[in-house]
Design an enzyme around this catalytic site. Structure first.
Site, PDB file in Angstrom:
ATOM      1  N   ARG A  58       0.843  -1.209   0.000  1.00 49.68           N
ATOM      2  CA  ARG A  58       0.000   0.000   0.000  1.00 49.68           C
ATOM      3  C   ARG A  58       0.874   1.254   0.000  1.00 49.68           C
ATOM      4  O   ARG A  58       0.466   2.302  -0.487  1.00 49.68           O
ATOM      5  CB  ARG A  58      -0.958   0.006   1.211  1.00 49.68           C
ATOM      6  CG  ARG A  58      -1.698   1.315   1.392  1.00 49.68           C
ATOM      7  CD  ARG A  58      -3.044   1.220   2.077  1.00 49.68           C
ATOM      8  NE  ARG A  58      -3.028   0.450   3.300  1.00 49.68           N
ATOM      9  CZ  ARG A  58      -2.444   0.817   4.457  1.00 49.68           C
ATOM     10  NH1 ARG A  58      -1.815   1.977   4.533  1.00 49.68           N
ATOM     11  NH2 ARG A  58      -2.495   0.045   5.508  1.00 49.68           N
ATOM     12  N   TYR A 111     -12.357  18.349 -16.388  1.00 40.01           N
ATOM     13  CA  TYR A 111     -12.882  16.981 -16.522  1.00 40.01           C
ATOM     14  C   TYR A 111     -14.091  16.795 -15.580  1.00 40.01           C
ATOM     15  O   TYR A 111     -14.087  17.327 -14.465  1.00 40.01           O
ATOM     16  CB  TYR A 111     -11.757  16.002 -16.164  1.00 40.01           C
ATOM     17  CG  TYR A 111     -12.191  14.568 -16.194  1.00 40.01           C
ATOM     18  CD1 TYR A 111     -12.439  13.926 -17.397  1.00 40.01           C
ATOM     19  CD2 TYR A 111     -12.367  13.852 -15.012  1.00 40.01           C
ATOM     20  CE1 TYR A 111     -12.847  12.612 -17.418  1.00 40.01           C
ATOM     21  CE2 TYR A 111     -12.771  12.534 -15.031  1.00 40.01           C
ATOM     22  CZ  TYR A 111     -13.013  11.921 -16.241  1.00 40.01           C
ATOM     23  OH  TYR A 111     -13.425  10.621 -16.258  1.00 40.01           O
ATOM     24  N   ASP A 183      -3.570  19.611 -14.834  1.00 39.04           N
ATOM     25  CA  ASP A 183      -3.907  18.294 -15.389  1.00 39.04           C
ATOM     26  C   ASP A 183      -3.394  18.270 -16.831  1.00 39.04           C
ATOM     27  O   ASP A 183      -3.861  19.022 -17.687  1.00 39.04           O
ATOM     28  CB  ASP A 183      -5.434  18.099 -15.331  1.00 39.04           C
ATOM     29  CG  ASP A 183      -5.878  16.714 -15.818  1.00 39.04           C
ATOM     30  OD1 ASP A 183      -5.183  16.123 -16.661  1.00 39.04           O
ATOM     31  OD2 ASP A 183      -6.937  16.248 -15.366  1.00 39.04           O
ATOM     32  N   LYS A 208      -5.285   7.108 -20.050  1.00 35.70           N
ATOM     33  CA  LYS A 208      -5.464   7.639 -21.404  1.00 35.70           C
ATOM     34  C   LYS A 208      -4.192   7.450 -22.235  1.00 35.70           C
ATOM     35  O   LYS A 208      -3.833   6.330 -22.525  1.00 35.70           O
ATOM     36  CB  LYS A 208      -5.896   9.113 -21.312  1.00 35.70           C
ATOM     37  CG  LYS A 208      -6.981   9.393 -20.269  1.00 35.70           C
ATOM     38  CD  LYS A 208      -8.319   8.781 -20.613  1.00 35.70           C
ATOM     39  CE  LYS A 208      -9.341   8.873 -19.494  1.00 35.70           C
ATOM     40  NZ  LYS A 208      -9.555  10.178 -18.908  1.00 35.70           N
TER      41      LYS A 208
HETATM   42  C1  LIG Z   1     -10.034  10.641 -17.723  1.00 37.99           C
HETATM   43  C2  LIG Z   1      -9.553  11.909 -17.136  1.00 37.99           C
HETATM   44  C3  LIG Z   1      -9.381  12.043 -15.748  1.00 37.99           C
HETATM   45  C4  LIG Z   1      -9.742  10.929 -14.778  1.00 37.99           C
HETATM   46  O1  LIG Z   1      -8.962   9.787 -14.978  1.00 37.99           O
HETATM   47  P1  LIG Z   1      -9.450   8.289 -14.619  1.00 37.99           P
HETATM   48  O2  LIG Z   1      -8.235   7.490 -14.883  1.00 37.99           O
HETATM   49  O3  LIG Z   1     -10.600   7.984 -15.521  1.00 37.99           O
HETATM   50  O4  LIG Z   1      -9.881   8.293 -13.205  1.00 37.99           O
HETATM   51  C5  LIG Z   1      -8.895  13.241 -15.259  1.00 37.99           C
HETATM   52  N1  LIG Z   1      -8.595  14.261 -16.083  1.00 37.99           N
HETATM   53  C6  LIG Z   1      -8.759  14.176 -17.421  1.00 37.99           C
HETATM   54  C7  LIG Z   1      -8.411  15.347 -18.282  1.00 37.99           C
HETATM   55  C8  LIG Z   1      -9.238  13.004 -18.000  1.00 37.99           C
HETATM   56  O5  LIG Z   1      -9.423  12.927 -19.315  1.00 37.99           O
END
Ligand SMILES: *Cc1c(COP(=O)(O)O)cnc(C)c1O
Length: 392
Positions: A58, A111, A183, A208
């Site tokens: 963890r 997001y 982000d 992604k």
């Molecule tokens: C998909 C996404 C997230 C969240 O990510 P997960 O892996 O689905 O929890 C956060 N920010 C952006 C810009 C995203 O496209």
């Protein structure tokens, strides 16, 4: 590794060295909940951080560590820590940094999950959240200047591909004594490095582009050692750690990050230009287009404009419902950044958690199609779009 090593080499080799054991050329998947020591002194030294090693998965794990290192070197960061998903990275970061009475400044169309943290969860802990118009930099600067603990940026945004001037807003944040978080999921470290533009922390949904194969969820935060240490501590206690198998898949995916992202940059630009000329298309949103409101900012802070674009069809949501099922080379799914092309609507993808009214308030039109270009042949993708749009 020395600074002058290019991102292409770092994507392949970065972060793996210390994790390779017994001559293995690939990072092992270490499935062990805990790590044993022959004597209490050594064990205690590891527990107190006086000697490298792991105690319990963890907290840290060798496979997970190799993944963190790979992202860290690609973002040019001093430290990195990872999470079970992108949203775990976002929420753990915000709950580490913010306390009751604090104020955070961000924008309306982050997001969807991040927006939910802003409007649903942070207010319960008496954190004041100010969400500005994403393209109105003067308004964002004015909100920051009133004082805040965190400035939260996302660029390009999901799904309308707006661009925020990271250097400008990071400077405004620092003038107000705030921590600046960005982000970078849509851009990837191949196209943009927010830390070099002045941000203190950079967040990725590794699900992604980093992983790139739509088969593993993960998230990561990079930045200076002190901040990352605090966020790591929150995560090690609350338990949203990355699974070793997911870490392995993400490492494997990242070895081709530079190749995939460059191809996706090219495909998305070519498709955006083609869509712009199509009579069924009312608007195309892509920062690589000269017609994009902040194309100049994008040119300044990005090396490529990313694999995601979005467009609006004349005839709105009803037309979208007829066109999307006709696409042969696109998954209709709530993901992006994979080797396969993926198309969807905000109501079923990025902003599925939000109501139609909330999407409207964020400036996200229902008739929008988000299109994440894969690594296929661009002309095949364009031919596919042409036949699908023929019913529009
Ligand atoms: C998909 C996404 C997230 C969240 O990510 P997960 O892996 O689905 O929890 C956060 N920010 C952006 C810009 C995203 O496209």
């Amino acid at each position: 590794m020395p600074d002058r090593v290019s991102a292409d080499t770092l994507a392949v080799w970065g972060g793996e060295h210390e994790s390779l054991v017994q001559g293995a050329t690939q990072v092992p998947i270490v499935y062990s909940a805990a790590y044993g020591y022959p004597d209490v002194e050594t064990w205690l030294d590891v527990a107190l951080g006086r000697r490298p090693g792991h105690i319990y998965s963890r907290n840290t794990n060798p496979t997970v560590h190799a993944f963190e290192e790979k992202v860290r070197v690609l973002e040019g960061a001093e430290a990195a820590t990872s999470f079970a998903s992108g949203m775990a990275a976002v929420s753990n970061t915000l709950f580490t940094l913010l306390s009751p009475g604090d104020r955070i400044v961000s924008v309306k169309d982050t997001y969807g999950g991040t927006n939910k943290i802003f409007v649903e969860f942070l207010p319960r802990f008496h954190v004041r959240v100010e969400l500005c118009d994403t393209t109105d930099h003067a308004q964002i600067e004015a909100a920051i200047a009133q004082g805040c603990r965190v400035v939260y940026l996302e660029s390009p945004t999901n799904p309308t591909l707006k661009i925020m001037d990271i250097a400008r807003l990071a400077a405004a944040g620092h003038a107000a004594g705030a921590i600046v978080v960005a982000d970078n999921t849509f851009a990837t470290p191949i196209n943009q490095n927010p830390l070099k533009l002045g941000a203190d922390l950079v967040i990725h949904s590794a699900t992604k582009f980093l992983g790139g194969h739509g088969d593993a969820l993960g998230g990561v935060v990079c930045g200076g050692p002190q901040l990352v240490r605090q966020i790591y501590h929150y995560r090690e206690i609350t338990g949203a750690m990355l699974d070793p198998m997911a870490a392995y898949l993400l490492i494997r995916g990242m070895k081709t990050l530079h190749l995939r992202v460059r191809r996706q940059n090219e495909n998305a630009l070519k498709i955006a230009r083609w869509l712009q000329e199509h009579s069924a298309v009312a608007a195309v949103f892509y920062p690589g287009l000269e017609t994009h409101t902040h194309h100049d900012v994008a040119r300044r802070q990005m090396r490529g404009f990313g694999g995601v674009l979005s467009f609006m069809l004349r005839g709105g949501f009803e037309t979208v419902k007829r066109v999307l099922p006709r696409l042969r080379f696109a998954h209709r799914a709530a993901n992006l950044g994979a080797v396969e092309t993926i198309a969807g609507t905000p109501a079923t993808t990025s902003h599925v958690e939000c109501t139609a009214e909330e999407r409207d308030a964020m400036g996200i039109p229902e008739g929008l199609v988000r299109y994440s270009a894969g690594i296929e042949d661009a002309d095949d993708l364009i031919a596919d779009l042409a036949q699908a749009l023929s019913v529009a």
